[in-house]
Design a protein around this motif. Structure first.
Motif, PDB file in Angstrom:
ATOM      1  N   PHE A 196      54.692   4.179  19.557  1.00  0.00           N
ATOM      2  CA  PHE A 196      55.594   4.489  18.460  1.00  0.00           C
ATOM      3  C   PHE A 196      55.841   3.237  17.619  1.00  0.00           C
ATOM      4  N   TYR A 219      51.260   8.600  12.068  1.00  0.00           N
ATOM      5  CA  TYR A 219      50.932   7.767  13.228  1.00  0.00           C
ATOM      6  C   TYR A 219      49.474   7.301  13.176  1.00  0.00           C
ATOM      7  N   SER A 221      55.878   8.529  15.925  1.00  0.00           N
ATOM      8  CA  SER A 221      55.065   8.619  17.141  1.00  0.00           C
ATOM      9  C   SER A 221      53.957   9.642  16.919  1.00  0.00           C
ATOM     10  N   ARG A 222      53.245   9.976  17.986  1.00  0.00           N
ATOM     11  CA  ARG A 222      52.129  10.925  17.879  1.00  0.00           C
ATOM     12  C   ARG A 222      52.590  12.312  17.444  1.00  0.00           C
TER      13      ARG A 222
END
Length: 227
Positions: free
Chosen positions: A60, A32, A25-26
């Motif tokens: 995600f 990412y 995810s971020r």
């Protein structure tokens, strides 16, 4: 599609993390960012290698595990059960579950009370002490990218939506059962001992459940046993 591997500068760490079941995810900016910028290329490459990369619009990425249906492994079931429990627990406290599980935080010091309140359910998931709750649930959540931990505070990350989807599925099944005035037709899950790892994806039969539906059935069964 022609794939220029020289563009995929993060291929090795991306593949390594996805392969072990981690959700990117971020929180993982370099991985990412490259997945987002070269999403089609990565999906094509992984598909050629026998893996299905899921690009969730909520922010995600993860590999689809091979095994779905009733064979939900213990880690996946524990994480789904924990999510279901904490949603109910937060609602009982007058706290907004979505505000906590969608980027919010939960303190380690809150775990003993949570375990005591839902002890029967946790016992069914082979979690009996605060130490086991941390080791078998919270630690695995951080290892797989569902949460981060710092100074005793767990912060939930976008991949938690996978288990929130399971909770929603359970609630929808309950609502449907209530409307039909009948018991839920839930089969007992077959638990596996292996960890929650992603493995090469295979095409599922159209009649098979999704992984989320299978986990939802498993958690609903836990709730029925406890009722």
């Amino acid at each position: 599609m022609n794939i220029d591997l020289s563009e995929l500068t993060q291929l090795t760490p991306i593949f390594r993390e996805l392969l072990k079941g981690y959700h990117i995810s971020r929180r993982d900016p370099e991985l990412y960012s490259q997945l987002s910028n070269l999403q089609d290329i990565y999906r094509s490459l992984f598909k050629a290698l026998g893996f299905e990369l899921v690009c969730d619009t909520r922010g995600f990425y993860y590999f689809v595990p091979e095994q779905v249906g009733a064979q939900v492994n213990k880690t996946a079931q524990r994480l789904a059960l924990f999510t279901f429990i904490i949603v109910e627990h937060l609602a009982d406290q007058g706290r907004d579950p979505m505000a906590v599980l969608d980027g919010g935080s939960f303190g380690r010091d809150e775990l003993p009370a949570l375990l005591e309140k839902y002890r029967d359910l946790f016992i069914q998931a082979e979690v009996q002490t605060p130490e086991e709750l941390e080791e078998k649930v919270m630690r695995r959540m951080t290892q797989l990218g569902f949460a981060s931990e710092e100074a005793g505070i767990y912060r939930f990350l976008p991949p938690m939506h996978r288990f929130l989807d399971v909770c929603l599925s359970v609630q929808q099944d309950r609502d449907l059962a209530a409307s039909l005035h009948s018991a839920l037709p839930l089969a007992a899950p077959v638990l596996m001992d292996d960890d929650f790892e992603a493995v090469p994806a295979v095409e599922a039969d159209a009649t098979e459940e999704t992984e989320e539906q299978a986990m939802a059935r498993a958690i609903a069964e836990e709730q029925e046993l406890d009722a």
